[in-house]
Design a protein around this motif. Structure first.
Motif, PDB file in Angstrom:
ATOM      1  N   ILE A   1      70.076 -27.865  82.391  1.00  0.00           N
ATOM      2  CA  ILE A   1      71.294 -27.086  82.623  1.00  0.00           C
ATOM      3  C   ILE A   1      72.087 -27.051  81.322  1.00  0.00           C
ATOM      4  O   ILE A   1      72.567 -28.086  80.861  1.00  0.00           O
ATOM      5  CB  ILE A   1      72.174 -27.725  83.716  1.00  0.00           C
ATOM      6  CG1 ILE A   1      71.379 -27.924  85.011  1.00  0.00           C
ATOM      7  CG2 ILE A   1      73.417 -26.873  83.967  1.00  0.00           C
ATOM      8  CD1 ILE A   1      72.113 -28.773  86.038  1.00  0.00           C
TER       9      ILE A   1
ATOM     10  N   ASP B   1      75.089 -26.828  78.784  1.00  0.00           N
ATOM     11  CA  ASP B   1      76.436 -27.361  78.971  1.00  0.00           C
ATOM     12  C   ASP B   1      77.485 -26.274  78.740  1.00  0.00           C
ATOM     13  O   ASP B   1      78.379 -26.427  77.916  1.00  0.00           O
ATOM     14  CB  ASP B   1      76.630 -28.542  78.008  1.00  0.00           C
ATOM     15  CG  ASP B   1      77.960 -29.239  78.254  1.00  0.00           C
ATOM     16  OD1 ASP B   1      78.632 -28.889  79.241  1.00  0.00           O
ATOM     17  OD2 ASP B   1      78.304 -30.123  77.458  1.00  0.00           O
TER      18      ASP B   1
ATOM     19  N   PRO C   1      79.998 -23.292  80.929  1.00  0.00           N
ATOM     20  CA  PRO C   1      80.389 -22.751  82.233  1.00  0.00           C
ATOM     21  C   PRO C   1      79.652 -21.439  82.499  1.00  0.00           C
ATOM     22  O   PRO C   1      79.414 -20.658  81.584  1.00  0.00           O
ATOM     23  CB  PRO C   1      81.896 -22.506  82.090  1.00  0.00           C
ATOM     24  CG  PRO C   1      82.326 -23.351  80.935  1.00  0.00           C
ATOM     25  CD  PRO C   1      81.144 -23.443  80.020  1.00  0.00           C
ATOM     26  N   GLY C   2      79.273 -21.224  83.723  1.00  0.00           N
ATOM     27  CA  GLY C   2      78.593 -19.974  84.064  1.00  0.00           C
ATOM     28  C   GLY C   2      77.088 -20.057  83.933  1.00  0.00           C
ATOM     29  O   GLY C   2      76.361 -19.239  84.498  1.00  0.00           O
TER      30      GLY C   2
ATOM     31  N   LEU D   1      75.040 -22.182  85.165  1.00  0.00           N
ATOM     32  CA  LEU D   1      74.372 -22.499  86.421  1.00  0.00           C
ATOM     33  C   LEU D   1      74.215 -21.256  87.292  1.00  0.00           C
ATOM     34  O   LEU D   1      73.190 -21.071  87.953  1.00  0.00           O
ATOM     35  CB  LEU D   1      75.149 -23.579  87.173  1.00  0.00           C
ATOM     36  CG  LEU D   1      74.312 -24.278  88.242  1.00  0.00           C
ATOM     37  CD1 LEU D   1      73.316 -25.235  87.623  1.00  0.00           C
ATOM     38  CD2 LEU D   1      75.196 -24.997  89.233  1.00  0.00           C
ATOM     39  N   ALA D   2      75.237 -20.411  87.277  1.00  0.00           N
ATOM     40  CA  ALA D   2      75.155 -19.178  88.066  1.00  0.00           C
ATOM     41  C   ALA D   2      73.991 -18.318  87.578  1.00  0.00           C
ATOM     42  O   ALA D   2      73.222 -17.774  88.369  1.00  0.00           O
ATOM     43  CB  ALA D   2      76.469 -18.403  87.977  1.00  0.00           C
TER      44      ALA D   2
ATOM     45  N   PHE E   1      70.744 -19.967  88.772  1.00  0.00           N
ATOM     46  CA  PHE E   1      70.487 -19.659  90.181  1.00  0.00           C
ATOM     47  C   PHE E   1      69.978 -18.228  90.339  1.00  0.00           C
ATOM     48  O   PHE E   1      69.055 -17.955  91.098  1.00  0.00           O
ATOM     49  CB  PHE E   1      71.762 -19.840  91.020  1.00  0.00           C
ATOM     50  CG  PHE E   1      72.106 -21.276  91.312  1.00  0.00           C
ATOM     51  CD1 PHE E   1      71.116 -22.245  91.426  1.00  0.00           C
ATOM     52  CD2 PHE E   1      73.429 -21.662  91.491  1.00  0.00           C
ATOM     53  CE1 PHE E   1      71.434 -23.569  91.702  1.00  0.00           C
ATOM     54  CE2 PHE E   1      73.751 -22.987  91.765  1.00  0.00           C
ATOM     55  CZ  PHE E   1      72.755 -23.937  91.865  1.00  0.00           C
TER      56      PHE E   1
ATOM     57  N   LEU F   1      67.397 -28.926  96.353  1.00  0.00           N
ATOM     58  CA  LEU F   1      67.981 -28.850  95.019  1.00  0.00           C
ATOM     59  C   LEU F   1      68.635 -30.180  94.719  1.00  0.00           C
ATOM     60  O   LEU F   1      69.253 -30.771  95.584  1.00  0.00           O
ATOM     61  CB  LEU F   1      69.101 -27.803  94.995  1.00  0.00           C
ATOM     62  CG  LEU F   1      68.784 -26.337  94.810  1.00  0.00           C
ATOM     63  CD1 LEU F   1      70.076 -25.552  94.944  1.00  0.00           C
ATOM     64  CD2 LEU F   1      68.149 -26.091  93.459  1.00  0.00           C
TER      65      LEU F   1
ATOM     66  N   ILE G   1      70.620 -32.519  91.250  1.00  0.00           N
ATOM     67  CA  ILE G   1      70.933 -32.621  89.831  1.00  0.00           C
ATOM     68  C   ILE G   1      70.427 -33.957  89.324  1.00  0.00           C
ATOM     69  O   ILE G   1      70.604 -34.979  89.976  1.00  0.00           O
ATOM     70  CB  ILE G   1      72.450 -32.503  89.604  1.00  0.00           C
ATOM     71  CG1 ILE G   1      72.881 -31.058  89.861  1.00  0.00           C
ATOM     72  CG2 ILE G   1      72.821 -32.919  88.187  1.00  0.00           C
ATOM     73  CD1 ILE G   1      74.362 -30.844  89.724  1.00  0.00           C
TER      74      ILE G   1
ATOM     75  N   GLY H   1      72.053 -32.533  81.651  1.00  0.00           N
ATOM     76  CA  GLY H   1      71.750 -32.501  83.072  1.00  0.00           C
ATOM     77  C   GLY H   1      70.571 -31.599  83.357  1.00  0.00           C
ATOM     78  O   GLY H   1      70.267 -30.681  82.597  1.00  0.00           O
TER      79      GLY H   1
ATOM     80  N   LEU I   1      68.505 -29.442  86.588  1.00  0.00           N
ATOM     81  CA  LEU I   1      68.449 -28.990  87.967  1.00  0.00           C
ATOM     82  C   LEU I   1      67.013 -29.160  88.446  1.00  0.00           C
ATOM     83  O   LEU I   1      66.085 -28.599  87.858  1.00  0.00           O
ATOM     84  CB  LEU I   1      68.859 -27.516  88.058  1.00  0.00           C
ATOM     85  CG  LEU I   1      68.918 -26.959  89.478  1.00  0.00           C
ATOM     86  CD1 LEU I   1      70.132 -27.516  90.217  1.00  0.00           C
ATOM     87  CD2 LEU I   1      68.956 -25.439  89.460  1.00  0.00           C
TER      88      LEU I   1
END
Lengths: 360, 360
Positions: free
Chosen positions: A297, A299, A301-302, A304-305, A308, A321, A323, A332, A334
């Motif tokens: 993942i 580092d 923002p956004g 992760l969206a 997905f 799912l 982490i 991190g 997923l």
């Protein structure tokens, strides 16, 4: 007396006891083209069950009967089996009670010839409930235990197997004593533990009960079962149950010792989790093993969206799912659980799209 | 540091701990127009939660913070509350841990001024799970306990009430000790009983486990919970739990005595049913009282189908059905439970259609 020829292979079948189980068996067999005759000490139950399509309320010529299913409350089973064996000289007689050993012992103790008796136990519902909630689908994919013995003719055992199969059940064969040990562990002791937990709620004031969540409801759901039926089941299997309860009491004593000891208490909870995980998938199916695809993942923002979205656009079924952390807390991953057949494809596509995978 | 003005009444809010509970609170507040800032020891959790819409991962000017929600695992709560009180001089500080008394005792023992601390307990999910399953709807219609104290300013308590309301929860106020006694009874002891039952399944062979049905799955479902989280919860409330467990042990000893005594065993099962029935309707709503309309079932095949059809054509919601016997076994009644507002209408229509009612 009716003399209509049977349309199925099993019948004419007589079902004694038109409660939930008996009526449901009658409905399943009738739907399969078998001729079913219903008998119940309560005429109302027989009429209701018959009205639901569970069979006829007349009685066939006794010499023609090929199968008798005794589906009465446990306390009446032995007497009904003996009478059915005597009354129907061509019939295989089975019962559907939850404990097999004591019925067999009592039948043997009478000295009667019980070679046409083959015990069975369809594991669905509760025998004491009336026919109103009966369904021909009640046994579909449920376990139905048949207990063959050396003194049974193979074709007689086969007739009871055929009963279970016709009702859509998953057939399991076990000796009576082994069955009783099994149900003591996976059914009767859990029932008693549920009753024990629920009994303790009686004196809890309403202002405390309002904090009850789903957990306590799940644990105590089966405690709401019929006390008269369960008293009969527990009593009939009390030796096997007592043995299991002694293990429970030892573990409870141990719990008092570790209640303020972090390591011991965590061990107690972990053993519970281990035990809960031993239960096979729903309806006894073997749990499927999933394969993990582990994606880093970024580092930002956004990210992760987007991740997905990229997984979703591949149309794979994501089963779980989680982490995972790398060796530092700053990285991190997923972890996506998918079926093994989809894992390779998902890995290739994710790499193509620029994501970094972690080798599992 | 961000200096964007707040859009809501509560914020700026700082949520410490971006697990399931913290992230869900962040999502609910953000959706309500509040400004939320997320802090987590794991940067990954904070990034994931932020990506799901739970808040920002920057940190506001400490003097502007109006509410701090400590949503860390239980063992870290006291330290985080103390730091938040010191760091944010204008903020009300609350926590979401499952046991309130020990946190309060430990805070008091430090001698710090804790008048801006108001404990709370949203009863949903498990604090230890990560943010992936978080949802702004997690608390809708769930119970959220707030524990006000005499040394709290009323406007500070109101800010925590507002937090619970904004998340859509059902607000309950209790003293910390009373809360802890309540959760010992309706949550912690049922959890331990589930673990105790499940722990006993570890040595059960597969051929026995295949007979497991829905009952044992329900009883042992919560035993699969996180042992580390639950060890912390149980330990923090061990005095109240020990008292309750002593009652359980007495009842278990009693069970050994009555296992082969029909009357005693039936009493044990009946107490369990009574206890299970004390639980209020789902989500703490008050159970609705239904009214019975009791109709005679004519003793003819097919009559029941007509009866069902006539009831169904009236469009009433049938909540429950049962068969009742008359003084002789030959007369049966169908008891139909409907809402009191529909009962009168149903009675009139059934009489018009020629059915006979029994006066309840």
């Amino acid at each position: 007396m009716s003399l209509v020829p049977t349309t199925g292979e099993l019948g004419p079948v007589v079902v004694i006891g038109a409660g939930l189980i008996g009526a449901s068996i009658g409905m399943a067999l009738t739907a399969a083209g078998e001729r079913v005759h219903l008998v119940d000490a309560s005429n109302v139950h027989a009429v209701v069950a018959s009205g639901l399509g569970a069979g006829l309320i007349d009685f066939p010529q006794t010499e023609t009967i090929r199968l008798v299913v005794v589906a009465t409350p446990p306390s009446a089973v032995v007497q009904e089996v003996l009478e059915a064996l005597e009354l129907s000289p061509q019939a295989v007689v089975t019962d559907v009670s939850s404990v097999k050993g004591r019925v067999l012992d009592k039948l043997r103790a009478t000295g009667a010839d019980i070679s046409r008796y083959v015990g069975s136990h369809p594991m669905a519902g509760s025998q004491f409930a009336g026919p109103l909630t009966a369904s021909g689908e009640l046994f579909v994919d449920r376990t139905w235990v048949v207990c063959p013995r050396l003194d049974n003719a193979p074709e007689h055992v086969e007739r009871v197997r055929q009963l279970a199969r016709t009702c859509g059940a998953r057939l399991v064969e076990m000796e009576a004593a082994d069955h009783d040990e099994a149900v003591a562990r996976v059914s009767h002791v859990p029932q008693l533990m549920s009753s024990l937990t629920a009994g303790n709620l009686r004196d809890v004031p309403d202002r405390h009960l309002q904090l009850a969540g789903q957990g306590v409801r799940d644990v105590t759901r089966i405690a709401a079962s019929d006390p008269v039926l369960w008293r009969q089941i527990i009593q009939a299997n009390s030796s096997a149950i007592r043995l299991e309860l002694e293990g429970i009491r030892r573990d409870l004593d141990e719990l008092f010792v570790v209640l303020d000891d972090p390591t011991g208490l965590e061990g107690f909870m972990a053993r519970g989790r281990e035990g809960a995980r031993t239960l096979p998938g729903k309806h006894g199916s073997i749990p499927v093993e999933w394969e993990a695809v582990v994606i880093e993942i970024p580092d930002t923002p956004g990210a992760l969206a987007h991740l997905f979205a990229d997984i979703g656009s591949e149309g794979v079924n994501v089963e779980d799912l989680s982490i995972e952390h790398g060796s530092t807390r700053e990285v991190g991953y997923l972890s996506v659980q998918v079926s093994p057949s989809q894992a390779k494809h998902l890995r290739e596509v994710m790499v193509e799209k620029g994501w970094r995978l972690r080798v599992v």
